[in-house]
Write a protein that holds these residues in place. Sequence first.
Motif, mmCIF file in Angstrom:
data_model
loop_
_atom_site.group_PDB
_atom_site.id
_atom_site.type_symbol
_atom_site.label_atom_id
_atom_site.label_comp_id
_atom_site.label_asym_id
_atom_site.label_seq_id
_atom_site.Cartn_x
_atom_site.Cartn_y
_atom_site.Cartn_z
ATOM 1 N N ILE A 222 0.837 -1.200 0.000
ATOM 2 C CA ILE A 222 0.000 0.000 0.000
ATOM 3 C C ILE A 222 0.873 1.251 0.000
ATOM 4 O O ILE A 222 0.615 2.210 -0.746
ATOM 5 N N ILE A 223 1.907 1.240 0.809
ATOM 6 C CA ILE A 223 2.802 2.396 0.880
ATOM 7 C C ILE A 223 3.517 2.611 -0.455
ATOM 8 O O ILE A 223 3.622 3.735 -0.957
ATOM 9 N N GLU A 224 3.986 1.522 -1.054
ATOM 10 C CA GLU A 224 4.684 1.633 -2.332
ATOM 11 C C GLU A 224 3.758 2.124 -3.437
ATOM 12 O O GLU A 224 4.147 2.960 -4.276
ATOM 13 N N GLN A 235 -0.044 13.818 2.171
ATOM 14 C CA GLN A 235 -1.097 12.953 1.619
ATOM 15 C C GLN A 235 -0.923 11.519 2.091
ATOM 16 O O GLN A 235 -1.904 10.823 2.368
ATOM 17 N N MET A 236 0.318 11.067 2.203
ATOM 18 C CA MET A 236 0.577 9.716 2.707
ATOM 19 C C MET A 236 0.035 9.554 4.122
ATOM 20 O O MET A 236 -0.553 8.531 4.468
ATOM 21 N N PHE A 237 0.225 10.597 4.929
ATOM 22 C CA PHE A 237 -0.213 10.515 6.321
ATOM 23 C C PHE A 237 -1.743 10.475 6.428
ATOM 24 O O PHE A 237 -2.298 9.620 7.122
ATOM 25 N N PHE A 238 -2.419 11.398 5.738
ATOM 26 C CA PHE A 238 -3.868 11.520 5.906
ATOM 27 C C PHE A 238 -4.653 10.504 5.071
ATOM 28 O O PHE A 238 -5.778 10.153 5.443
ATOM 29 N N ARG A 239 -4.084 10.034 3.979
ATOM 30 C CA ARG A 239 -4.842 9.129 3.105
ATOM 31 C C ARG A 239 -4.411 7.670 3.199
ATOM 32 O O ARG A 239 -5.146 6.795 2.742
ATOM 33 N N VAL A 240 -3.246 7.426 3.749
ATOM 34 C CA VAL A 240 -2.763 6.049 3.848
ATOM 35 C C VAL A 240 -2.541 5.646 5.309
ATOM 36 O O VAL A 240 -3.161 4.709 5.811
ATOM 37 N N THR A 241 -1.656 6.378 5.993
ATOM 38 C CA THR A 241 -1.276 5.988 7.354
ATOM 39 C C THR A 241 -2.458 6.069 8.323
ATOM 40 O O THR A 241 -2.780 5.096 9.007
ATOM 41 N N PRO A 243 -5.852 6.317 7.925
ATOM 42 C CA PRO A 243 -6.945 5.339 7.760
ATOM 43 C C PRO A 243 -6.532 3.908 8.093
ATOM 44 O O PRO A 243 -7.351 3.123 8.575
ATOM 45 N N SER A 244 -5.272 3.566 7.855
ATOM 46 C CA SER A 244 -4.823 2.197 8.089
ATOM 47 C C SER A 244 -4.694 1.864 9.575
ATOM 48 O O SER A 244 -4.788 0.700 9.967
ATOM 49 N N ILE A 245 -4.463 2.879 10.398
ATOM 50 C CA ILE A 245 -4.285 2.634 11.835
ATOM 51 C C ILE A 245 -5.482 3.156 12.634
ATOM 52 O O ILE A 245 -5.363 3.417 13.842
ATOM 53 N N ARG A 246 -6.616 3.281 11.986
ATOM 54 C CA ARG A 246 -7.805 3.835 12.660
ATOM 55 C C ARG A 246 -8.154 3.075 13.928
ATOM 56 O O ARG A 246 -8.458 3.672 14.963
ATOM 57 N N SER A 247 -8.113 1.745 13.883
ATOM 58 C CA SER A 247 -8.488 0.956 15.054
ATOM 59 C C SER A 247 -7.531 1.200 16.220
ATOM 60 O O SER A 247 -7.955 1.271 17.381
ATOM 61 N N ALA A 248 -6.243 1.344 15.938
ATOM 62 C CA ALA A 248 -5.269 1.624 17.001
ATOM 63 C C ALA A 248 -5.489 3.009 17.600
ATOM 64 O O ALA A 248 -5.366 3.198 18.819
ATOM 65 N N VAL A 249 -5.818 3.975 16.766
ATOM 66 C CA VAL A 249 -6.114 5.323 17.258
ATOM 67 C C VAL A 249 -7.323 5.292 18.191
ATOM 68 O O VAL A 249 -7.333 5.937 19.249
#
Length: 323
Positions: A222-224, A235-241, A243-249
């Motif tokens: 996904i990152i690549e 954009q990487m932070f708000f659109r990838v990172t 959303p991907s760690i939503r449950s941990a947040v």
Amino acid sequence: MDFDFAAEQPKLVQLLIGVAAFLVVVAVILLLVDRAPIRRRAWPHATILLLPAVALLGIGLVVPAVRTTLLSFMSGDGLNWVGLDNYAWMFTQPEALTVLRNTLIWVLLVPLLVTTVGLVYAVLVDRTRFESLAKSLVFLPMAISFVGAGIIWRFVYAYRAEDQDQIGLLNQLVVSMGGEPQQWLQEPPLNTLFLIVVMVWIQAGFATVVLSAAIKGIPAEIIEAARLDGASPVQMFFRVTLPSIRSAVIVVLVTQSIGTLKLFDIVRTMTGGQFDTSVIANEMYNQAFRYGETGKGAALAVFLFVLVTPIVIYQIRQRREVR
């Protein structure tokens, strides 16, 4: 100082009785488990092993909860029925409203600040050369108790008159820049914010570790793919990172919300609830054990339980959805 066995004999006898009772209970459980039918042992064994735990849960949790609820409708001495007077006091008297306001400020700011600081720190140190050292440094305050942290930060905020040497780090910085020393913990409502700083300092390490682990769990594909599409770091932070760690947040936010609602140690150690800094848990202690107002203390305890319950239910549902 010599130990007087004669004076302490009643306590020693009680201790021995408790140990003997525990050994008897364990022996009875083992005997019942051993004599349970060989066929279909699951239910008999489960019942025998769970009964002591259920009994202790009832004695230590259910009975006190029911008794506290009843006390919340009674007078301070616990003898007369006063109905909803204690709850009316909680939502009408200025001192009680100040406590509720402070608690609301804590619950709104602490989870948000802890999560934000932990997330930013986790992103900044992710895959850097000194990542382990950086995480260790931010995690160190978690090894300190809330009382210990409160004492440390009391020295940070310590005040001395302008003509005296400052022992407080913050006032020393202010004086070195030409300012006047301030009584940081005696000036509401800013003193509540200074107490919140202590909580954030302690808990930021927890948020960093949880969120850093979640970030490392993001699939490399996904990152690549995002990088190949030309995504910027923001954009990487708000659109990838994110959303991907939503449950941990969510886990961090919920955990910090529950911990903040029952906060007691920091306020008790640093201000004792004076100067308009008290929160529900501290005021509950004051009313019930210092002022002899058992009814008001119980009402605050019940209200605290009501506030925590929806958060706990939400957390349980989240875990079920994950499974």
